[in-house]
Design a protein around this motif. Structure first.
Motif, PDB file in Angstrom:
ATOM      1  N   UNK A 243     126.083 -47.664  12.170  1.00  0.00           N
ATOM      2  CA  UNK A 243     125.066 -47.639  13.229  1.00  0.00           C
ATOM      3  C   UNK A 243     123.926 -46.697  12.889  1.00  0.00           C
ATOM      4  N   UNK A 244     124.257 -45.604  12.184  1.00  0.00           N
ATOM      5  CA  UNK A 244     123.250 -44.597  11.833  1.00  0.00           C
ATOM      6  C   UNK A 244     122.601 -44.865  10.481  1.00  0.00           C
ATOM      7  N   UNK A 245     123.077 -45.888   9.780  1.00  0.00           N
ATOM      8  CA  UNK A 245     122.531 -46.178   8.463  1.00  0.00           C
ATOM      9  C   UNK A 245     122.939 -45.170   7.411  1.00  0.00           C
ATOM     10  N   UNK A 246     124.119 -44.579   7.572  1.00  0.00           N
ATOM     11  CA  UNK A 246     124.604 -43.567   6.644  1.00  0.00           C
ATOM     12  C   UNK A 246     125.549 -44.196   5.625  1.00  0.00           C
ATOM     13  N   UNK A 247     125.678 -43.601   4.442  1.00  0.00           N
ATOM     14  CA  UNK A 247     126.628 -44.120   3.448  1.00  0.00           C
ATOM     15  C   UNK A 247     128.066 -43.836   3.886  1.00  0.00           C
ATOM     16  N   UNK A 248     128.850 -44.870   3.998  1.00  0.00           N
ATOM     17  CA  UNK A 248     130.233 -44.713   4.477  1.00  0.00           C
ATOM     18  C   UNK A 248     131.226 -45.360   3.521  1.00  0.00           C
ATOM     19  N   UNK A 249     130.807 -45.633   2.293  1.00  0.00           N
ATOM     20  CA  UNK A 249     131.683 -46.327   1.341  1.00  0.00           C
ATOM     21  C   UNK A 249     132.975 -45.551   1.101  1.00  0.00           C
ATOM     22  N   UNK A 250     132.884 -44.229   0.959  1.00  0.00           N
ATOM     23  CA  UNK A 250     134.084 -43.434   0.713  1.00  0.00           C
ATOM     24  C   UNK A 250     135.021 -43.463   1.911  1.00  0.00           C
ATOM     25  N   UNK A 251     134.456 -43.389   3.112  1.00  0.00           N
ATOM     26  CA  UNK A 251     135.287 -43.463   4.315  1.00  0.00           C
ATOM     27  C   UNK A 251     135.943 -44.830   4.424  1.00  0.00           C
ATOM     28  N   UNK A 252     135.196 -45.885   4.102  1.00  0.00           N
ATOM     29  CA  UNK A 252     135.740 -47.232   4.155  1.00  0.00           C
ATOM     30  C   UNK A 252     136.858 -47.405   3.128  1.00  0.00           C
TER      31      UNK A 252
ATOM     32  N   UNK B 249     138.805 -45.054   1.951  1.00  0.00           N
ATOM     33  CA  UNK B 249     139.962 -44.289   2.436  1.00  0.00           C
ATOM     34  C   UNK B 249     140.709 -45.067   3.511  1.00  0.00           C
ATOM     35  N   UNK B 250     139.971 -45.695   4.410  1.00  0.00           N
ATOM     36  CA  UNK B 250     140.592 -46.488   5.460  1.00  0.00           C
ATOM     37  C   UNK B 250     141.325 -47.693   4.874  1.00  0.00           C
ATOM     38  N   UNK B 251     140.707 -48.348   3.907  1.00  0.00           N
ATOM     39  CA  UNK B 251     141.333 -49.516   3.280  1.00  0.00           C
ATOM     40  C   UNK B 251     142.622 -49.128   2.558  1.00  0.00           C
ATOM     41  N   UNK B 252     142.605 -48.006   1.854  1.00  0.00           N
ATOM     42  CA  UNK B 252     143.820 -47.535   1.171  1.00  0.00           C
ATOM     43  C   UNK B 252     144.929 -47.265   2.167  1.00  0.00           C
ATOM     44  N   UNK B 253     144.586 -46.687   3.293  1.00  0.00           N
ATOM     45  CA  UNK B 253     145.603 -46.443   4.321  1.00  0.00           C
ATOM     46  C   UNK B 253     146.172 -47.750   4.848  1.00  0.00           C
ATOM     47  N   UNK B 254     145.303 -48.695   5.116  1.00  0.00           N
ATOM     48  CA  UNK B 254     145.739 -49.977   5.676  1.00  0.00           C
ATOM     49  C   UNK B 254     146.585 -50.768   4.687  1.00  0.00           C
ATOM     50  N   UNK B 255     146.293 -50.617   3.390  1.00  0.00           N
ATOM     51  CA  UNK B 255     147.023 -51.371   2.373  1.00  0.00           C
ATOM     52  C   UNK B 255     148.297 -50.677   1.923  1.00  0.00           C
ATOM     53  N   UNK B 256     148.420 -49.404   2.242  1.00  0.00           N
ATOM     54  CA  UNK B 256     149.603 -48.655   1.814  1.00  0.00           C
ATOM     55  C   UNK B 256     150.818 -49.068   2.636  1.00  0.00           C
ATOM     56  N   UNK B 257     151.963 -49.348   1.977  1.00  0.00           N
ATOM     57  CA  UNK B 257     153.168 -49.747   2.726  1.00  0.00           C
ATOM     58  C   UNK B 257     153.692 -48.642   3.634  1.00  0.00           C
ATOM     59  N   UNK B 258     153.351 -47.398   3.308  1.00  0.00           N
ATOM     60  CA  UNK B 258     153.798 -46.263   4.121  1.00  0.00           C
ATOM     61  C   UNK B 258     152.650 -45.635   4.903  1.00  0.00           C
ATOM     62  N   UNK B 259     151.552 -46.390   5.032  1.00  0.00           N
ATOM     63  CA  UNK B 259     150.372 -45.842   5.666  1.00  0.00           C
ATOM     64  C   UNK B 259     150.523 -45.574   7.154  1.00  0.00           C
ATOM     65  N   UNK B 260     151.297 -46.415   7.838  1.00  0.00           N
ATOM     66  CA  UNK B 260     151.543 -46.254   9.269  1.00  0.00           C
ATOM     67  C   UNK B 260     150.238 -46.045  10.043  1.00  0.00           C
ATOM     68  N   UNK B 261     149.286 -46.943   9.827  1.00  0.00           N
ATOM     69  CA  UNK B 261     148.009 -46.847  10.510  1.00  0.00           C
ATOM     70  C   UNK B 261     148.166 -47.302  11.956  1.00  0.00           C
ATOM     71  N   UNK B 262     147.655 -46.507  12.877  1.00  0.00           N
ATOM     72  CA  UNK B 262     147.723 -46.865  14.288  1.00  0.00           C
ATOM     73  C   UNK B 262     146.893 -48.114  14.546  1.00  0.00           C
ATOM     74  N   UNK B 263     147.426 -49.020  15.357  1.00  0.00           N
ATOM     75  CA  UNK B 263     146.695 -50.234  15.708  1.00  0.00           C
ATOM     76  C   UNK B 263     145.748 -50.007  16.878  1.00  0.00           C
ATOM     77  N   UNK B 264     145.809 -48.824  17.485  1.00  0.00           N
ATOM     78  CA  UNK B 264     144.927 -48.513  18.603  1.00  0.00           C
ATOM     79  C   UNK B 264     143.587 -48.000  18.107  1.00  0.00           C
ATOM     80  N   UNK B 265     142.556 -48.237  18.910  1.00  0.00           N
ATOM     81  CA  UNK B 265     141.267 -47.605  18.633  1.00  0.00           C
ATOM     82  C   UNK B 265     141.354 -46.135  19.006  1.00  0.00           C
ATOM     83  N   UNK B 266     140.363 -45.369  18.577  1.00  0.00           N
ATOM     84  CA  UNK B 266     140.365 -43.942  18.901  1.00  0.00           C
ATOM     85  C   UNK B 266     140.289 -43.743  20.416  1.00  0.00           C
ATOM     86  N   UNK B 267     139.498 -44.558  21.084  1.00  0.00           N
ATOM     87  CA  UNK B 267     139.379 -44.416  22.535  1.00  0.00           C
ATOM     88  C   UNK B 267     140.697 -44.733  23.221  1.00  0.00           C
TER      89      UNK B 267
END
Length: 285
Positions: free
Chosen positions: A248-257, A259-277
Motif C-alpha cells: 500500500x505504501x509502495x515499499x520494498x517487501x520482497x524479503x518480508x514476502x 520470509x512469509x513464504x518460507x514459513x508457509x511452506x515449512x512443514x513445521x511452520x505452524x503458521x496461524x490461519x487467522x489475520x492479525x486483527x
C-alpha cells in the motif's frame, strides 16, 4: 529521609535489584541524587490523590490514587498516569501471597481503615504508606517480574482498550494502548515478549485509521522480538500485515514476502490461519 534511603539500599543488596524506586517529591531529591551518584537508573513511582477526592465526607473506598511511573537516569519524557483504588492494592497483595507467601512475610499491606479524621495530613500518610508498599514490592526481584505485579499497572487499561478496539472505536483504543505500551516498556524489560500483543493491537488500530505508515513502523518494531523468541502465533499474521501495508505504501517487501513464504511452506511452520486483527480481538475476551 535517611531511613528511606537506608531501607532501599538494604533491600537492593538483598534482592540484587536492577533499579531503585522512590517518589518524586521535594523531600526525595536527596535520595534521587545519592542514587544517581551510585550509578543506578531509577524508575520513580509517584502516588498522588486527586484533589476532588480529598473531601472529608467521602468514604475511603471512593478515593482514587494516581500512580505515575517515571524512569530516570536519563530524561523521561513519557509520563503516564494510572488510577487505582485501595481495593486494587488489596487484590494485588492477595494475588502475590498465593505465589510468594513465605517470601513476602515481611511485607505489610497498609490497613484498610484509617485512624482519625479524613484530614489532608492523614490522607497524605495513607498515600505514603501505599507508595512505600509498592517500593517494597519492587525491591523483590521475583515480585517485580511476576504477572500479578505487571497486571496491577496495566490490566484495567488493556481490557478497556481491547473493548474499544472490538467496538470499532479505534482512536480511543489506540490512545489507551499507547499508554499501556509506555508502562510495559518501563516495567517488563526482563521479558520483551510482553509488549508484542500490544504492538500488534496498535498496528491494527493504526491500519483501520488508515495511518498506514505508522502501522508499518509499529509492525517493524514488533517483528525482531517475534523472530527472536519464535512467537509463531504472531509471526505469520504480522508478516502478512506488513506485506500488505508495504504494498500500500509502495515499499520494498520482497524479503518480508520471502520470509512469509518460507514459513508457509515449512512443514513445521505452524503458521496461524487467522489475520492479525482476528488474533488481536481475541485478547481480553
Amino acid at each position: 529521609m535517611g531511613a528511606l534511603i537506608s531501607y532501599i539500599r538494604k533491600h537492593r543488596c538483598k534482592s540484587n535489584a536492577t533499579f531503585l524506586w522512590g517518589v518524586r517529591i521535594e523531600s526525595n531529591f536527596e535520595y534521587h541524587n545519592i542514587a544517581l551518584e551510585q550509578g543506578y537508573p531509577i524508575p520513580f513511582l509517584q502516588i498522588d490523590l486527586p484533589a476532588e477526592f480529598k473531601e472529608a465526607d467521602l468514604q475511603e473506598q471512593d478515593w482514587v490514587y494516581q500512580i505515575v511511573v517515571i524512569r530516570s537516569g536519563s530524561y523521561d519524557c513519557e509520563r503516564v498516569a494510572i488510577e487505582r483504588r485501595y481495593s486494587d492494592f488489596l487484590h494485588l497483595h492477595q494475588e502475590l501471597l498465593l505465589d510468594f507467601s513465605e517470601e513476602m512475610e515481611d511485607i505489610v499491606m497498609p490497613r484498610k481503615k484509617m485512624r482519625g479524621n479524613f484530614s489532608e495530613e492523614n490522607i497524605g500518610e495513607r498515600r505514603v504508606a501505599l507508595r512505600d508498599y509498592l517500593t517494597q514490592l519492587y525491591s523483590l526481584r521475583f515480585v517485580r517480574k511476576s504477572q500479578a505485579f505487571l497486571a496491577f499497572f496495566t490490566h484495567k487499561e488493556l481490557k478497556a482498550a481491547y473493548d474499544l478496539l472490538r467496538g470499532g472505536r479505534f482512536s480511543r483504543a489506540l490512545e489507551g494502548l499507547q499508554k499501556v505500551l509506555v508502562l510495559q516498556e518501563k516495567l517488563s524489560s526482563h521479558n520483551p515478549t510482553l509488549v508484542v500483543p500490544t504492538l500488534c493491537a496498535i498496528l491494527v488500530c493504526q491500519r483501520d485509521l488508515e495511518d498506514f505508515d505508522a502501522a508499518f513502523q509499529t509492525g517493524r518494531r514488533a517483528l525482531p522480538t517475534v523472530r527472536r523468541y519464535e512467537l509463531r502465533q504472531y509471526q505469520g499474521p504480522l508478516l502478512e500485515a506488513l506485506v500488505d501495508l508495504g504494498y500500500s505504501l509502495g515499499l520494498p517487501v520482497a524479503q518480508l514476502q520471502d520470509e512469509l513464504t518460507r514459513m508457509q511452506d515449512s512443514p513445521n511452520g505452524q503458521v496461524s490461519e487467522m489475520s492479525l486483527k482476528e488474533l488481536v480481538v481475541q485478547e481480553f475476551v
